[in-house]
Design a protein around this motif. Structure first.
Motif, PDB file in Angstrom:
ATOM      1  N   ARG A 157       3.310  89.686 -24.621  1.00  0.00           N
ATOM      2  CA  ARG A 157       4.718  90.113 -24.606  1.00  0.00           C
ATOM      3  C   ARG A 157       4.834  91.628 -24.440  1.00  0.00           C
ATOM      4  O   ARG A 157       5.739  92.119 -23.769  1.00  0.00           O
ATOM      5  CB  ARG A 157       5.387  89.665 -25.909  1.00  0.00           C
ATOM      6  N   GLU A 158       3.909  92.378 -25.043  1.00  0.00           N
ATOM      7  CA  GLU A 158       3.934  93.843 -24.942  1.00  0.00           C
ATOM      8  C   GLU A 158       3.640  94.332 -23.531  1.00  0.00           C
ATOM      9  O   GLU A 158       4.020  95.443 -23.166  1.00  0.00           O
ATOM     10  CB  GLU A 158       2.905  94.447 -25.914  1.00  0.00           C
ATOM     11  N   GLY A 159       2.954  93.534 -22.743  1.00  0.00           N
ATOM     12  CA  GLY A 159       2.666  93.909 -21.358  1.00  0.00           C
ATOM     13  C   GLY A 159       1.369  94.677 -21.213  1.00  0.00           C
ATOM     14  O   GLY A 159       0.505  94.669 -22.090  1.00  0.00           O
ATOM     15  N   ALA A 160       1.253  95.345 -20.080  1.00  0.00           N
ATOM     16  CA  ALA A 160       0.024  96.062 -19.725  1.00  0.00           C
ATOM     17  C   ALA A 160      -0.296  97.143 -20.749  1.00  0.00           C
ATOM     18  O   ALA A 160       0.594  97.685 -21.412  1.00  0.00           O
ATOM     19  CB  ALA A 160       0.176  96.672 -18.338  1.00  0.00           C
ATOM     20  N   PRO A 185      25.065  77.062 -22.134  1.00  0.00           N
ATOM     21  CA  PRO A 185      26.389  76.746 -22.671  1.00  0.00           C
ATOM     22  C   PRO A 185      26.264  75.794 -23.866  1.00  0.00           C
ATOM     23  O   PRO A 185      25.476  74.873 -23.854  1.00  0.00           O
ATOM     24  CB  PRO A 185      27.103  76.056 -21.512  1.00  0.00           C
ATOM     25  N   GLY A 186      26.987  76.074 -24.875  1.00  0.00           N
ATOM     26  CA  GLY A 186      26.946  75.242 -26.071  1.00  0.00           C
ATOM     27  C   GLY A 186      25.758  75.562 -26.971  1.00  0.00           C
ATOM     28  O   GLY A 186      25.510  74.851 -27.935  1.00  0.00           O
ATOM     29  N   GLY A 187      25.013  76.609 -26.649  1.00  0.00           N
ATOM     30  CA  GLY A 187      23.908  77.029 -27.498  1.00  0.00           C
ATOM     31  C   GLY A 187      22.612  76.244 -27.342  1.00  0.00           C
ATOM     32  O   GLY A 187      21.673  76.437 -28.105  1.00  0.00           O
ATOM     33  N   ARG A 188      22.568  75.362 -26.351  1.00  0.00           N
ATOM     34  CA  ARG A 188      21.345  74.571 -26.154  1.00  0.00           C
ATOM     35  C   ARG A 188      20.240  75.425 -25.548  1.00  0.00           C
ATOM     36  O   ARG A 188      20.490  76.281 -24.715  1.00  0.00           O
ATOM     37  CB  ARG A 188      21.621  73.373 -25.254  1.00  0.00           C
ATOM     38  N   ARG A 189      19.018  75.162 -25.983  1.00  0.00           N
ATOM     39  CA  ARG A 189      17.866  75.887 -25.462  1.00  0.00           C
ATOM     40  C   ARG A 189      17.677  75.579 -23.983  1.00  0.00           C
ATOM     41  O   ARG A 189      17.811  74.430 -23.559  1.00  0.00           O
ATOM     42  CB  ARG A 189      16.603  75.498 -26.231  1.00  0.00           C
ATOM     43  N   VAL A 190      17.306  76.605 -23.226  1.00  0.00           N
ATOM     44  CA  VAL A 190      17.064  76.471 -21.789  1.00  0.00           C
ATOM     45  C   VAL A 190      15.712  77.103 -21.495  1.00  0.00           C
ATOM     46  O   VAL A 190      15.456  78.246 -21.879  1.00  0.00           O
ATOM     47  CB  VAL A 190      18.171  77.164 -20.963  1.00  0.00           C
ATOM     48  N   TYR A 191      14.862  76.367 -20.828  1.00  0.00           N
ATOM     49  CA  TYR A 191      13.502  76.818 -20.547  1.00  0.00           C
ATOM     50  C   TYR A 191      13.293  76.964 -19.042  1.00  0.00           C
ATOM     51  O   TYR A 191      14.043  76.425 -18.235  1.00  0.00           O
ATOM     52  CB  TYR A 191      12.484  75.815 -21.104  1.00  0.00           C
ATOM     53  N   SER A 192      12.207  77.665 -18.685  1.00  0.00           N
ATOM     54  CA  SER A 192      11.863  77.872 -17.279  1.00  0.00           C
ATOM     55  C   SER A 192      10.452  77.358 -17.011  1.00  0.00           C
ATOM     56  O   SER A 192       9.718  76.995 -17.934  1.00  0.00           O
ATOM     57  CB  SER A 192      11.922  79.366 -16.950  1.00  0.00           C
ATOM     58  N   ALA A 203      11.724  85.244 -24.806  1.00  0.00           N
ATOM     59  CA  ALA A 203      12.692  84.670 -25.738  1.00  0.00           C
ATOM     60  C   ALA A 203      13.296  83.414 -25.115  1.00  0.00           C
ATOM     61  O   ALA A 203      13.569  83.377 -23.908  1.00  0.00           O
ATOM     62  CB  ALA A 203      13.790  85.680 -26.048  1.00  0.00           C
ATOM     63  N   VAL A 204      13.455  82.383 -25.919  1.00  0.00           N
ATOM     64  CA  VAL A 204      14.051  81.150 -25.430  1.00  0.00           C
ATOM     65  C   VAL A 204      15.535  81.414 -25.188  1.00  0.00           C
ATOM     66  O   VAL A 204      16.246  81.865 -26.090  1.00  0.00           O
ATOM     67  CB  VAL A 204      13.836  79.991 -26.419  1.00  0.00           C
ATOM     68  N   ARG A 205      15.949  81.160 -23.966  1.00  0.00           N
ATOM     69  CA  ARG A 205      17.347  81.392 -23.610  1.00  0.00           C
ATOM     70  C   ARG A 205      18.228  80.262 -24.126  1.00  0.00           C
ATOM     71  O   ARG A 205      17.741  79.179 -24.430  1.00  0.00           O
ATOM     72  CB  ARG A 205      17.499  81.484 -22.077  1.00  0.00           C
TER      73      ARG A 205
END
Length: 157
Positions: free
Chosen positions: A79-82, A41-48, A36-38
């Motif tokens: 996303r479901e994993g193994a 602060p301020g609701g801005r999208r944060v990616y990794s 999920a896209v995190r």
């Protein structure tokens, strides 16, 4: 500082992946991200960095012709994993066959294009590109097809 994940903005992700900000939002709406896209602060999208790596996979799969619903299904499985590796394998094998078929069609197209380039290079080298040429030329399938010329505004075929 191991374990600290860099926070990247949507603009930084767009720059690194070549996707537009609009496309990134679309990917998020379509459920194509594994995580999920995190929001910061301020609701801005944060990616990794993991998001960058996943988007790189998505970009390559899309460029190879994978339809969005198939890509979405693949993201769901990841996303479901193994435990669903067999379904992932089936999905990838099917796409692999589609890509192999696409490559075959592109190679056929390339053969024709190379043939035509050779014809036009010969015409240009002979200085006869502007003169009518009614002599038949071989097509890739062995049949003889007449060359048209630019006379009367027609393009050579």
């Amino acid at each position: 500082m191991a374990g600290i994940t860099a926070s990247l903005s949507i603009g930084q992700i767009a720059e690194r992946t070549g996707l537009s900000v609009h496309a990134l939002r679309f990917y998020e709406r379509e459920g194509l991200f594994v995580n999920a896209v995190r929001r910061g602060p301020g609701g801005r999208r944060v990616y990794s960095e993991d998001d960058v790596n996943w988007l790189t996979v998505c970009i390559i799969l899309r460029a190879s012709g994978m339809p969005l619903p198939t890509l979405r299904r693949y993201a769901d499985l990841v996303r479901e994993g193994a435990g669903n590796e067999e379904e992932r394998l089936t999905l990838m094998r099917e796409h692999q066959e589609n890509v192999i078929s696409q490559i075959g069609r592109l190679n056929e197209s390339l053969d024709l294009i190379r043939f035509k380039v050779g014809v036009y290079e010969d015409l240009v080298d002979q200085g006869s590109a502007a003169r009518p040429c009614h002599a038949p030329s071989p097509s890739p399938d062995g049949e003889r097809t007449p060359l048209l010329t630019r006379s009367a505004g027609a393009e050579a075929t």
